[in-house]
Structures are given as structure tokens and as C-alpha cells.
Design an enzyme around this catalytic site. Structure first.
Site, PDB file in Angstrom:
ATOM      1  N   TYR A  87      95.261 -41.388  54.156  1.00  0.00           N
ATOM      2  CA  TYR A  87      96.520 -41.435  54.901  1.00  0.00           C
ATOM      3  C   TYR A  87      96.759 -42.822  55.510  1.00  0.00           C
ATOM      4  CZ  TYR A  87      96.214 -36.427  54.262  1.00  0.00           C
ATOM      5  OH  TYR A  87      96.120 -35.181  53.694  1.00  0.00           O
ATOM      6  N   TYR A 460     103.101 -32.176  55.583  1.00  0.00           N
ATOM      7  CA  TYR A 460     102.650 -32.022  56.973  1.00  0.00           C
ATOM      8  C   TYR A 460     102.043 -33.325  57.491  1.00  0.00           C
ATOM      9  CZ  TYR A 460      97.494 -31.838  56.619  1.00  0.00           C
ATOM     10  OH  TYR A 460      96.168 -32.155  56.470  1.00  0.00           O
ATOM     11  N   ARG A 461     101.799 -34.268  56.571  1.00  0.00           N
ATOM     12  CA  ARG A 461     101.054 -35.471  56.939  1.00  0.00           C
ATOM     13  C   ARG A 461     101.142 -36.368  55.715  1.00  0.00           C
ATOM     14  NH1 ARG A 461      94.564 -34.705  57.695  1.00  0.00           N
ATOM     15  NH2 ARG A 461      94.065 -36.620  58.803  1.00  0.00           N
TER      16      ARG A 461
END
Ligand code: ADP
Length: 515
Positions: A87, A460-461
Site C-alpha cells: 500500500y 477499502y484501502r
């Protein structure tokens, strides 16, 4: 596209001021330092190169760093331990930002009677595990697949674990936060100076703010309250494998009601055949064929590890009598689906604990999948939120698997249950030394995001590179939510000194978008 980097003279001046405020040993601006904070998994990590990093160890030092950052117009990107791999790791959205590395702040306050902790950002899962173990393991953690990072950073990016407390962010109870202007705030009951209920009641009086600081850039979290799961008396469950890709739908439909009624309180994750192979072997041990793995290779992998197309581990936690009764129901529901194999798992207080995510033991070996292709490896996540429906899961699987094959990528996916939702976590495993593959990664991820949006699904991310894109898919009423976020950003941090671009939130000075 990127905003211009701060000029060298500005960076040098800021660096000297940081040294004066924090001491030279906590200021890192040479080339090696910068390299160590880059996102090694990014498609092009030069987009996210920081100007340097600083490591304050107190609220006062953070406040001093904010003053210096404001004065020089250099944004700070807070990280806890910076292991948000897939991420963005420890890197900022905006190149030229200074990393605010909070990993030196490691204080743990433990309320054993109430089962809560108050943690500083630098406390890693291993630190907290060691701490609890030294005190008789009366409470368990809920650790993510890669537990190298911090408890606070994981909860702030809505990471998940596998126990009944797996949705870490929902266990947050009270925070201490430094705002962009240096104001120190405590949320919930913490707003009462010296309150003994800060970690016990989440909401306080009036609006509750904890989630305002989650996945946002509205403040720097310096303490986080968290509920821990009381060590259960017993643990029972089963590891089950299913033979066919089409088994996913019925499996989701069988687990979902058990999850919703609360018979199953953990967050089970249905994963595909690549899990073990990607961690224990490299791709060249199986094939040298280009493109996505063929059915023949998939079968060879399944034979070697005796795994199905899909597998899931289910666990019950708590009193032994209750677990035994619940296990009988679980077994009946699973047997109905005719699994390929079923391996029971059992544990009681006093027995040695299995080192796994089901017991909240920190792990790092799943990270080994970054080496699947050999070369300089990595992975980027694509994780849309779905309803808990077998039909929705099957359609999502078929659509995504087709895209993996179209782009010639190896499919690694899981479907992770929340209480009412399902998150389809896909890992795009990559090799930075394979230019042909690297050229495909970005268009592939953008296609997956667009496919999901077309179904009304959002992530969600996401990785730094896709924060603007994912935020733009949350588009009700002309992106009203993004506009609300920007108004809050402008009220709290009008020049954008804290993490500009995080979750697609930019300060108004850039017109609410990347400059
Ligand atoms: P971990 O320590 O688990 O590896 P990171 O430090 O990478 O987690 O944090 C994940 C993300 O959460 C970061 O990229 C950052 O955007 C945000 N974050 C982490 N710590 C803080 C903090 N103390 N205050 C505000 N945001 C934070």
C-alpha cells in the site's frame, strides 16, 4: 504528475532546523536514508521519494517538527513503523515530503483488568506480543499476515487480523492526536483530564472523532487506546479445502449467516491455491511458461500441497462447552458442502499455542510471496468491498480471474469476512526486474478498479498510486464526500502540512487535487 519538489536550499534549511530541534541522530537526509524510506514495491518509486526523514520521540518534538515544516512549506508524512507493504510502505504520496517516523515512540500502558492498552505508534506487533507474553498472555492480539509493522499503523490503515478482534480499527477506543497547528487533542473520554474511562467508552460526549483520524491526513496520532481479546479457555475449528472454483459461492453463503448470527465470531478468509506455493517456492520451480499459470501447473501445485481450489480456516474461541456445541453446528454446515478435505484443530489453556494468525501470533513468513517471481519482488493490493453473497463473490472472482489471465498474471486472492461485508483481497505479485511485466501492472490495477466501480464496489484501502483514483470512485452527488473531506482538511490544515494526498485528500491550496 507530481508537485514540484522543495528546492535544495529549503530542504537544507529545514534539515538544519530539524537537527537543532530533535538532535542530529534523529534526522536522516542522506541518500541511503532516503532509499530506506522509499516504497520498494511501487511500480515507479521515484514518484514517492521523500526528501528525508525525522524520528521525534515525544509530542513536544512532533510539535516542533510541525512548526519547522510549516515555516519551510515542506509536508510531513507520518508513519508508525512504515511496513504498510503493498500500500506504499513508508513512502509518501507526494515526493519531497519528509517522513515523520514515529517508530521510536514505544510506550505501552496495559490495563489488565479491563483488557485494554494505550499504545504509542512505534509499538510493533512483536513488541506487544513479547510484552503480553511476559505477563502470562492473559490477552491475545489480532495480527495481520505480515506482522512486521505497528499495531497503531495497522489499525489506522484498517488492516485486518483473523481472530474475533480481527477488525482492528473497530477496537480503537480513544486517541491522542497532534493537529497541524500543534494542538494536542484527546478524543472520547480522554477529553476529561485524568479520566479512568478513556479506554472503556468509545464515544465520549457529543461527536465521536476516532475514525476521523483513520485513513486520513487530519492529524498525527501519538497514542491509541485498543481493546484486546481475553485469552480464550479453548479454541476449536477446522481447516477445510474445496475442490472446484465454483465451490466459492456456496461456501460464502454457508459462512455468512454463521458470521452474522455470531456463531462464528472470527474473520475467516477463503484463499486460493497459490497461498502455500507463493510462500514456499518460486515460480520457476513450477514452470517457465509465460502468462498466467495454466490449469496443469495449478493442478501440480494443488497435488503437492494437497490443497483445493479454495481453502478456509474456521475457528471458534471461548468456553470449551460453548465451542463444542458450536463446533457440531459448524461441522454440519460444512459437511453439507462436501469439502475435499477437513482437518480439525483444537487447543485448550495450558497446551502449547499454535504459532499462527488464528492465535494472534505475529508472523512475517507470508511476506515471502514477494519472491514468487524472483528478481526484485513485491506486491500491490487490490481490495474491493462486496456484500456477503455467494453470487456476488462468484461473479467478482470470475471477472477478476479473467482479467488476471488476460494480463498474464498469477492469481492470488482471498475473500475475507467482516460482520456484514466481504473484502476481496487480491495480491498482484510482481518482479521489478521484468520490464514487460512492470509495464502491465498499472493498466491492470486501473482496469480492476474500473471493473469493481462498474459493480458499485469500492476499495477499502489502496496503494499510494491509486488513492486519487479510488477516492474518485466514491462519486455520489458529484463526489460530495471528497468535498466534505477537503473542507475538513482546509479547516484543520489549510496549507496541507500533514500527508497531502493521503486517501485522495488534498488541501484547498491545490484546488483539492494533486498540484
Ligand atoms: P505499520 O507501522 O503497521 O507498518 P505504517 O506506519 O506504514 O503502518 O502506517 C500505515 C499508514 O497509516 C501510513 O502510511 C500513514 O498514512 C498512516 N499512519 C501511520 N501512523 C500514523 C500516525 N501515527 N498518525 C497518522 N497517520 C499515521
Amino acid at each position: 504528475m507530481n508537485a514540484p519538489l522543495p528546492d535544495l536550499a529549503t530542504i537544507k534549511r529545514a534539515r538544519n532546523q530539524f537537527i537543532a530541534a530533535l538532535g542530529a541522530s534523529q534526522v536522516f537526509f542522506n541518500e541511503e536514508d532516503i532509499a530506506s524510506y522509499r516504497d520498494k514495491f511501487a511500480v515507479d518509486d521515484t514518484f514517492h521519494l521523500p526528501a528525508g526523514a525525522i524520528a521525534p520521540d515525544s509530542v513536544e518534538q512532533i510539535q516542533a517538527a510541525l512548526r519547522i515544516a510549516q515555516e519551510n512549506g515542506i509536508p510531513l508524512w507520518p508513519i508508525s513503523r512504515g511496513k504498510n507493504l503493498g500500500y506504499g510502505g513508508s513512502a509518501p504520496v507526494l515526493a519531497g515530503s519528509v517522513i515523520l517516523d514515529l517508530s521510536r515512540m514505544k510506550k505501552i500502558e496495559y490495563d489488565e483488568a479491563n483488557g485494554t492498552v494505550l499504545l504509542e505508534p512505534g509499538v510493533g506487533f512483536y513488541d506487544l506480543y513479547d510484552f503480553l507474553q511476559a505477563r502470562g498472555m492473559k490477552h491475545w492480539l489480532s495480527t495481520p499476515g505480515n506482522s512486521w509493522g505497528s499495531v497503531v499503523g495497522n489499525a489506522l490503515d484498517r488492516g485486518v487480523g483473523y481472530t474475533p478482534y480481527g477488525e482492528n480499527t473497530s477496537k480503537i477506543c480513544g486517541m491522542e492526536v497532534v493537529l497541524a497547528d500543534g494542538t494536542l487533542v484527546r478524543t472520547g473520554m480522554g477529553a476529561l483530564d485524568g479520566s479512568p474511562t478513556w479506554q472503556l467508552y468509545r464515544y465520549g460526549f457529543g461527536p465521536a472523532w476516532d475514525q476521523l483520524f483513520v485513513q486520513s491526513n487530519f492529524g498525527i496520532v501519538t497514542k491509541m487506546g485498543l481493546w484486546l481479546m481475553p485469552a480464550p479457555e479453548s479454541l476449536m475449528g477446522m481447516d477445510i479445502e474445496f475442490d472446484s472454483p465454483d465451490d466459492l459461492g456456496p461456501l460464502v453463503d454457508a459462512i455468512a449467516p454463521l458470521r452474522r448470527e455470531g456463531l462464528l465470531q472470527q474473520s475467516p478468509t477463503i484463499g486460493n491455491w497459490l497461498r502455500a506455493a507463493a510462500v514456499l517456492t518460486t515460480r520457476d520451480q513450477w514452470t517457465d511458461e509465460p502468462g498466467a499459470l495454466s490449469d496443469k501447473v495449478i493442478q501440480a501445485i494443488r497435488n503437492r500441497y494437497k490443497v483445493g481450489w479454495w481453502g478456509v480456516s474456521l475457528r471458534l474461541y471461548g468456553r470449551e462447552d460453548v465451542n463444542k456445541a458450536a463446533y457440531a453446528i459448524l461441522e454440519r454446515e460444512m459437511d453439507r458442502l462436501k469439502p475435499m478435505s477437513k482437518k480439525p484443530a483444537q487447543w485448550k489453556q495450558g497446551e502449547p499455542l499454535e504459532a499462527s494468525g488464528w492465535t494472534g501470533t505475529p508472523l512475517t513468513f507470508p511476506m515471502q510471496n514477494a519472491n514468487w517471481h524472483g528478481g526484485r519482488g513485491g506486491h500491490i493490493g487490490f481490495s474491493p468491498v462486496l456484500p456477503q453473497s455467494g453470487k456476488a463473490a462468484m461473479e467478482q472472482f470470475k471477472r477478476t480471474y479473467e482479467r488476471y489471465r488476460e494480463y498474464g498474471m498469477d492469481y492470488q486472492a482471498s475473500f475475507a469476512f467482516g460482520e456484514r461485508h466481504l473484502i476481496n483481497v487480491n495480491a498482484v505479485l510482481l518482479n521489478k526486474d521484468d520490464p514487460a511485466m512492470m509495464k502491465k501492472v498499472d493498466p491492470f490495477l486501473k482496469t480492476l478498479i474500473a471493473d469493481a466501480r462498474a459493480q458499485g464496489y469500492g476499495e477499502y484501502r489502496t496503494h499510494l498510486d491509486y488513492m486519487d483514483l479510488v477516492a474518485s470512485t466514491y462519486d455520489f452527488n458529484g463526489n460530495a464526500l471528497a468535498k466534505l473531506n477537503q473542507r475538513v482538511k482546509d479547516a484543520l490544515d489549510p496549507v496541507g502540512i500533514i500527508a497531502p494526498g493521503k486517501s485522495g485528500i488534498w488541501p484547498g491550496k491545490t484546488g483539492g487535487a494533486r498540484a
